[in-house]
Structure formats: structure tokens, C-alpha cells
Design a protein around this motif. Structure first.
Motif, short mmCIF file in Angstrom:
data_model
loop_
_atom_site.label_atom_id
_atom_site.label_comp_id
_atom_site.label_asym_id
_atom_site.label_seq_id
_atom_site.Cartn_x
_atom_site.Cartn_y
_atom_site.Cartn_z
N TYR A 1 1.01 -1.26 -0.46
CA TYR A 1 -0.09 0.00 -0.02
C TYR A 1 0.59 1.13 -0.11
CZ TYR A 1 -3.98 -2.54 0.42
OH TYR A 1 -4.94 -4.27 0.52
N GLU A 2 1.73 1.20 0.30
CA GLU A 2 2.60 2.49 1.00
C GLU A 2 3.35 2.42 -1.38
OE1 GLU A 2 6.81 2.43 3.72
OE2 GLU A 2 6.56 0.75 2.18
N ASN A 3 2.83 1.69 -1.90
CA ASN A 3 3.11 2.12 -3.26
C ASN A 3 2.10 2.32 -4.05
OD1 ASN A 3 4.96 1.95 -5.67
ND2 ASN A 3 3.69 -0.48 -6.51
N PHE A 4 0.85 2.17 -3.12
CA PHE A 4 -0.42 2.54 -3.53
C PHE A 4 -0.86 4.83 -4.26
CE2 PHE A 4 -4.45 0.25 -3.47
CZ PHE A 4 -3.86 -1.25 -3.91
N TYR A 5 0.33 4.92 -3.48
CA TYR A 5 0.69 5.72 -3.08
C TYR A 5 2.15 7.25 -3.90
CZ TYR A 5 -3.99 5.89 -0.46
OH TYR A 5 -4.76 4.84 0.37
N LEU A 6 1.90 8.16 -3.51
CA LEU A 6 3.34 8.66 -3.91
C LEU A 6 4.48 9.13 -2.87
CD1 LEU A 6 1.44 10.36 -6.23
CD2 LEU A 6 3.51 9.28 -7.66
N ILE A 7 4.64 9.09 -2.09
CA ILE A 7 5.81 8.87 -0.75
C ILE A 7 7.00 8.84 -1.54
CG2 ILE A 7 6.24 7.96 1.53
CD1 ILE A 7 3.39 6.34 1.25
N PHE A 8 7.74 9.45 -1.02
CA PHE A 8 9.35 10.20 -0.85
C PHE A 8 9.71 10.00 0.66
CE2 PHE A 8 6.98 11.84 -4.57
CZ PHE A 8 7.68 10.84 -5.49
N PRO A 9 11.17 9.38 0.49
CA PRO A 9 11.65 9.39 2.22
C PRO A 9 12.31 10.86 2.77
CG PRO A 9 13.32 8.65 0.45
CD PRO A 9 12.26 8.70 -0.62
N ASP A 10 11.95 11.56 1.80
CA ASP A 10 13.32 12.96 1.92
C ASP A 10 12.60 14.08 0.76
OD1 ASP A 10 15.23 12.98 -0.43
OD2 ASP A 10 16.05 12.18 0.74
N ARG A 11 12.92 15.56 0.58
CA ARG A 11 12.93 16.32 -0.04
C ARG A 11 13.16 16.37 -1.56
NH1 ARG A 11 7.87 19.29 0.53
NH2 ARG A 11 9.07 20.73 -1.19
N GLU A 12 13.63 16.03 -1.41
CA GLU A 12 14.68 15.99 -3.23
C GLU A 12 13.79 16.19 -3.62
OE1 GLU A 12 18.34 13.82 -5.40
OE2 GLU A 12 17.71 13.36 -3.58
N LEU A 13 12.38 14.55 -3.96
CA LEU A 13 11.94 15.06 -5.40
C LEU A 13 10.90 15.17 -5.13
CD1 LEU A 13 12.76 11.20 -6.54
CD2 LEU A 13 12.47 12.93 -7.74
N PRO A 14 10.34 15.59 -3.76
CA PRO A 14 8.98 16.53 -3.63
C PRO A 14 9.39 18.09 -4.53
CG PRO A 14 9.19 15.45 -2.03
CD PRO A 14 10.68 15.40 -2.57
N ASP A 15 10.67 18.78 -3.92
CA ASP A 15 11.95 19.84 -4.45
C ASP A 15 11.80 20.35 -5.64
OD1 ASP A 15 11.33 21.11 -1.63
OD2 ASP A 15 13.81 20.11 -1.46
N ALA A 16 12.19 18.65 -6.54
CA ALA A 16 12.07 18.66 -7.77
C ALA A 16 10.87 18.79 -8.60
CB ALA A 16 12.56 16.72 -8.10
N TYR A 17 9.61 18.01 -7.82
CA TYR A 17 8.19 18.61 -8.69
C TYR A 17 7.78 19.61 -8.39
CZ TYR A 17 7.76 13.37 -9.41
OH TYR A 17 7.66 11.74 -10.05
N GLU A 18 8.08 20.08 -7.25
CA GLU A 18 7.43 21.56 -7.31
C GLU A 18 8.15 23.20 -7.82
OE1 GLU A 18 7.54 21.98 -3.09
OE2 GLU A 18 5.54 20.53 -2.61
N ARG A 19 8.93 22.07 -8.31
CA ARG A 19 9.89 23.49 -9.48
C ARG A 19 8.45 24.00 -10.34
NH1 ARG A 19 14.89 20.73 -8.36
NH2 ARG A 19 15.41 22.00 -6.79
N THR A 20 7.71 22.95 -10.67
CA THR A 20 6.71 23.05 -11.96
C THR A 20 5.30 22.87 -11.71
OG1 THR A 20 7.53 20.90 -12.90
CG2 THR A 20 8.63 22.11 -13.98
N THR A 21 5.35 22.41 -10.32
CA THR A 21 3.52 22.41 -10.05
C THR A 21 2.95 23.05 -9.41
OG1 THR A 21 4.30 21.08 -8.65
CG2 THR A 21 3.41 19.56 -9.99
N ARG A 22 1.87 23.34 -9.33
CA ARG A 22 1.12 24.67 -9.31
C ARG A 22 0.76 24.67 -7.18
NH1 ARG A 22 -4.58 26.34 -10.63
NH2 ARG A 22 -5.22 24.03 -12.15
#
Length: 633
Positions: free
Chosen positions: A202-223
Motif C-alpha cells: 500500500y506504500e506503492n498505492f501513493y507517492l511517498i518520498f523519504p526526503d525533500r529531494e524529489l518533492p522539491d524537484a516536482y514543485e519547481r513545475t507544479t502549481r
């Protein structure tokens, strides 16, 4: 291996798999599976690759589809056959939708059943009940944070009550519409709690990341969608990880890159279909696929997923239709509309530009939308509305505004100020929603009557309410009433006293059913009575006007920037054509004889049921409209 040989090989495996099932499929179902399998197979390969695990996932999905078809009640199978014989049933001029919250309008599901005689009086053929499933206590985004798709909120009733209501509505000629909230679940859903507990499935049912590296990368282009709730697209978990939450922090986005998520949600969708739901509102369709370096909106895979869900329905519950909710650039809205994706779609552009025209007294942007952005593929239809449960966002295209010398950004800020009542001379009494001081962005909340001027006592308020609905009823597709607006309900300001709701100004336009106004609906000395009588008359006229079936619309231009015009042509050789003209200005507009010279001088006013001569042109009073049956020369 070629695509064709892969299809042939996998089809043979599927045939063998289906033959081994304990519960054999009936011949009709097998025929539907054979017809849809090539499409479903191709979509699964496009989404999940050609690896062996993709075929295993597809076999699991087919089992879920066949199980749902076997469970489908006989009366719904009859509906499947009826709709197959009348595939354009929803394009009828007799279609009229209503939408409400169960608790706010009727108390519970039994209360909704007791309202069926009123729905028939009004002329409804389509009833959209806002989210009614189990969700977190307190703030839950109006039910859009679902904790269990198979459990009705106990305060509203049970699943048995919902099935009974669906059957009663169907007997009354009314299709039940529910939301399929498939972009996310609540953080209290079983899948979410198991993911939080560390269950790898069920962890793979969602988009979960261990730290801010990928969230920061995504948020450069999401609103940011709801900046009042949280910045960006991610929220922290108690264990220090980060999870994708496009909307509210308690709504966790599902990971559709995992085929198991698709199958799990297909099961939930088919369960709802088998309760008697005839139309599913596909919530937040633009957000269902993520790709690094993009806005993560309207990705190609979002369309493939909708097509795959559509193929699943064509096998197991073919009477069910999809309605797209895509609040995106106007060009992208139409990308979701097709018989193979969403057969119905909200028309947010027409809605927003109706309000824009009433504020500016200038209908040119609305006319342009009808001229260039109204046409749809055969077998599809718009759902036209004046307002919904949601906020009003100014979704017009900046490039369209620029054609009239309008700068989109400042114009949106003007519209926000106007409808909030901050602009001098405004007739509106609305609220800002998700106002972002950093960017100046905001949207608008308010009932139709409050936004149109009735709450402010403006002399044109009632006319604006009727005019806006007349446009929604005449441009094509399915007109949709937010129930309560037909009796001019006003904002409910008490939401500000409720800790669970004060942060969401949309509750201002979700008031409880205004019983006193409904009691006044036949008393034309009251605002409620006058508005109800006028709207009810429009509904009757529309039902008797075959030209209002379907979507086809021919632009009809006048010399007045404040007048929007179009012709609804005949749908068969027995009809005529209906000319619609609407004046959004505060003063009369004279339509010269030259403008109508291509029409026979004799016309018939459908609203007043009387003859009209066009030889000398005609005059439209302020905030007035006409539906004229005409003959083109």
C-alpha cells in the motif's frame, strides 16, 4: 514480438483464463469482453509496458470486471440494453440536471427519496448528489476526502438506502449521478493507514518520498491549488517522509503508475455502477498522472487511464457514462471529451464567461467561446451550469482576452474584486476563496442570487439570475441547476462561525435547503416566487423545443458588444431554428433590421408564445433575452 502477435498471444491466454473461472461468463459478457479486449490490452501496454507482470495485472483486472458483471442486477442489465438502443439519450431537449448535498438539502437519503415528487415538478431527469461516502470528521473538503467508497456516511443512511433511492429515481425517469473521486483518497482510507504503517503493497498505492529531494524537484513545475492549506504539492508524514497531496493535506494522491491501483479503483467504480449510479463525475481528471519536469496536469497518460476505465465499463456496466471535471485551459478541457473517454463534460468556460459578461456588461469573450470553443464530437455533450458546489475561477484563455485588448491577469483581479464586492458599484456579495496574497490569485464563492445582485437589492438581480440560466438552458447539452438557486437562495454567512468550515468560503454557497423560499415558490409577490416561476417556464419551453437537443450551435453576431447571439438549428426535417439573443448590459440594445435580414420577418417568441415581426429589427431590454423560432432565408 510485434504488437499484433502480442495481442494474439495475450488474447489466447485470456480466453484460457476466462474458461478456467469457477463462475462462467454469459455469452453477452464474453462478446463485450472480446470487443473491448484489444483496446484494453493496448491501453495497458501503453501505460504499464509489455512485461509479464503487466499481463498478470490485466488478468486480475479482467477477473474484477467479470465478477462485477456477474453481480450486476437484472434491472441494470435491462438498462444496459435500453441505453445501447438509445445511445444519445442524454442529448434530449428534455434533459435537466439538479445537484445538491444530501444533508444540506434533504437531511438524509430517505429525505431525498421524499423529494422525488418535487424533482418531477421541476422537471429533473438527472440528479447529482454530492459526495456521500464515509470521510473524516470535521473538514473533509465537502466529502471529497473519501475514507471508504463502499460505505455511506452513517448520518446520511446506508448503501441499501442508496440502492433503493437509485431505483426510485430510475422509476421516476431520473438518472443518479455520483462523484468518482479517483485521484486521491482520504488519509483515513484503509489503503492510506496501511501505507502509513509501512505495508509495502500500500506504500506503492501513493507517492511517498523519504526526503525533500524529489518533492522539491516536482514543485519547481507544479502549481499550488489550495495555498491556504499547504504550500506546494506535498505534505509531511509523522515519520518524516513526504506524500503527494495536490489538494488538502488529508487527501493523498494515488499512484496510477502502479497497475494495482488502477484495478483497485476499477473495482470501486464497478461497485458504484452496480448500486444504480448511471453517471460518474470523474473528479480532478487533469491530475491523475505525474511526470517530473511538467505541471503534472493533463499528461497523456491521464487520457489513457480514462479510456481504460471507459473500456472496463463497456464490458461490465455499459449504461454508465463519465462526466469530466477538468478545470484547466479551455483547449485542454475539450481533450477529455469523447465517446471513448468522457461522454459528458462540465463547461467551465461558458460558466465563467457568463459571469464575466455580467460584470463587464460586455459579451464578446462569451461570444468568442461560443463561436470557437463550443463544438464537441458526436456522441458527447456539455453540462452547462451557472454555478456549482465549487468556486468560480476565471478559466478563459489569455490569448482570447488579448484579441480584445484585455490583459488576462489584471482582468481576473478586477473580476475577483467585483464579485467580492470590493469594486465600486458592484452588485455582487461574494466571498474570496483561496486568496493568495503573494500572487494575487483568488477564486469566487457565492450563490447565484448573491452574486447576481439579489442580496444587494439591485434592481437587475432577478433578471441576471434568469438570464444566466437561460443561456445554460439554450446553448446545448444538459443544463444543471444547483438546487436552491431556482428559488433565489442567498449566501449562508454562518459558515464563518463553524471551526470545521470557516476556512472554506465555499460553504457560503452550500446553504441548507431554504424551506421558507420553497414555500413561497408559487407566490409571485416574492423574489423566490418570481424567480421560480420564470425558471420553471423556461424549463417547460425548453422541453417542448426540439432544436435545443444536442450541441450544434451557429453563431449569430449583432453590432452590440453586450449582446450574445446564436442559432440552434433543427435536429430533424420537421423543426425550424431558434434564434437566441441575450443582452448583458444595464440598458436596452436595439438590434437593427439589417442584422436579422437573413431571417423571415415572421418569428415566434417561444417564451411569450406570441408572434414577433422582425422587419424593423427588435429591442432587447436590459438583462433580457429572447428565444425566437425563425426561418432562415
Amino acid at each position: 514480438m510485434t504488437a499484433l502477435s502480442a495481442l494474439e498471444t495475450d488474447a489466447a491466454i485470456v480466453v484460457e483464463h476466462v474458461a478456467r473461472r469457477e463462475q462462467p461468463a454469459d455469452g453477452e459478457t464474453v462478446a463485450r469482453l472480446r470487443a473491448e479486449f484489444p483496446r484494453l490490452h493496448g491501453l495497458f501496454r501503453a501505460l504499464y509496458g509489455d512485461r509479464a507482470t503487466s499481463l498478470e495485472s490485466l488478468l486480475t483486472l479482467i477477473d474484477a470486471v467479470l465478477d462485477a458483471r456477474a453481480d450486476r442486477p437484472a434491472e441494470l442489465r435491462r438498462l444496459d440494453r435500453d441505453r445501447a438502443a438509445r445511445p444519445t439519450w442524454f442529448e434530449s431537449e428534455r434533459m435537466l440536471g439538479g445537484v445538491c448535498y444530501v444533508d444540506r438539502f434533504a437531511g438524509d437519503l430517505d429525505g431525498v427519496r421524499k423529494m422525488i415528487p418535487y424533482f418531477r415538478e421541476l422537471g429533473l431527469t438527472y440528479l447529482h448528489l454530492m459526495p456521500l461516502f464515509a470521510s473524516p470528521e470535521g473538514d473533509n473538503d465537502g466529502g471529497y476526502a473519501v475514507s471508504d467508497y463502499r460505505t455511506v456516511d452513517p448520518a446520511l443512511g446506508t448503501m441499501a438506502d442508496l440502492r433503493a433511492l437509485a431505483a426510485d429515481l430510475r422509476d421516476a425517469g431520473i438518472s443518479l449521478v455520483l462523484d468518482f473521486i479517483f485521484n486521491h483518497t482520504s488519509n483515513e482510507h484503509e489503503w492510506a493507514t496501511r501505507a502509513l504503517a509501512g505495508d509495502p503493497v500500500y506504500e506503492n498505492f501513493y507517492l511517498i518520498f523519504p526526503d525533500r529531494e524529489l518533492p522539491d524537484a516536482y514543485e519547481r513545475t507544479t502549481r499550488e491549488i489550495f495555498p491556504d492549506d499547504h504550500p506546494g504539492s506535498f505534505v509531511p508524514l509523522p515519520d518524516g517522509r513526504w506524500i503527494w497531496a495536490t489538494f488538502y493535506r488529508f487527501q493523498w494522491d494515488l499512484n496510477y503508475a502502479n497497475p494495482d491501483v488502477f484495478t483497485a479503483m476499477a473495482r470501486e467504480m464497478l461497485f458504484l455502477a452496480n448500486q444504480g449510479v448511471e453517471i460518474l463525475r470523474m473528479d480532478a481528471v487533469a491530475f491523475i498522472w505525474k511526470r517530473l519536469g511538467t505541471t503534472c496536469e493533463s499528461q497523456p497518460e491521464a487520457h489513457l487511464l480514462l479510456q481504460a476505465f471507459n473500456a472496463v465499463l463497456r464490458i461490465a456496466a455499459p449504461a454508465v457514462l463519465f462526466k469530466s471535471e477538468a478545470i484547466v485551459h479551455p483547449d485542454e478541457v475539450q481533450d477529455y471529451i469523447s465517446p471513448d473517454e468522457c461522454q459528458l463534460s462540465y463547461n467551465p468556460l461558458q460558466m465563467a464567461l457568463t459571469w464575466e459578461a455580467l460584470a463587464t456588461r460586455d459579451a464578446r469573450l462569451l461570444q468568442l467561446a461560443l463561436d470557437e470553443r463550443h463544438e464537441l464530437p458526436p456522441g458527447t455533450a456539455w453540462v452547462n451550469y451557472v454555478r456549482s458546489h465549487d468556486d468560480i475561477g476565471w478559466t478563459f484563455a489569455d490569448e482570447d482576452a488579448a484579441r480584445f485588448g484585455i490583459d488576462g491577469g489584471p482582468h481576473r483581479r478586477f473580476l475577483n474584486d467585483f464579485y467580492i464586492g470590493r469594486f465600486a458599484g458592484s452588485f455582487s456579495r461574494g466571498f474570496p476563496f483561496q486568496e493568495n496574497p503573494r500572487t494575487g490569485d483568488a477564486r469566487i464563492a457565492g450563490t447565484t442570487a448573491s452574486l447576481a445582485g439579489i442580496a444587494a437589492g439591485d434592481d437587475g438581480g432577478e433578471d441576471r439570475v434568469v438570464l444566466a440560466h437561460a443561456l445554460a438552458m439554450s446553448t446545448g447539452g444538459i443544463p444543471l441547476l444547483y438546487l436552491g438557486d431556482e428559488v433565489a437562495q442567498l449566501n449562508d454567512d454562518t459558515f464563518q462561525d463553524d471551526p470545521a468550515r470557516r476556512g472554506d468560503s465555499r460553504w457560503a454557497h452550500r446553504p441548507e435547503r431554504p424551506s421558507e423560499r420553497y414555500e413561497e415558490r408559487r407566490d409571485e409577490s416574492t423574489v423566490a416566487g418570481r424567480v421560480f416561476t420564470r425558471l420553471r417556464h423556461l424549463i417547460d419551453v425548453r422541453r417542448a423545443t426540439t432544436e435545443f437537443a444536442g450541441n450544434e450551435l451557429i453563431p449569430f453576431h449583432t453590432p452590440h458588444a453586450a449582446v450574445v447571439g446564436f442559432i440552434r438549428p433543427a435536429t430533424d426535417e420537421h423543426g425550424g431554428a431558434v434564434l437566441v439573443l441575450a443582452n448583458v448590459a444595464d440598458e436596452p440594445a436595439a438590434i437593427p433590421s439589417e442584422t436579422v435580414s437573413g431571417l423571415d420577418e415572421s418569428a415566434w417568441d417561444l417564451i411569450r408564445d406570441s408572434a414577433v415581426g422582425l422587419g424593423r429589427g427588435l429591442v432587447l431590454p436590459a438583462h433580457a433575452f429572447v428565444w425566437l423560432r425563425v426561418r432562415r432565408l
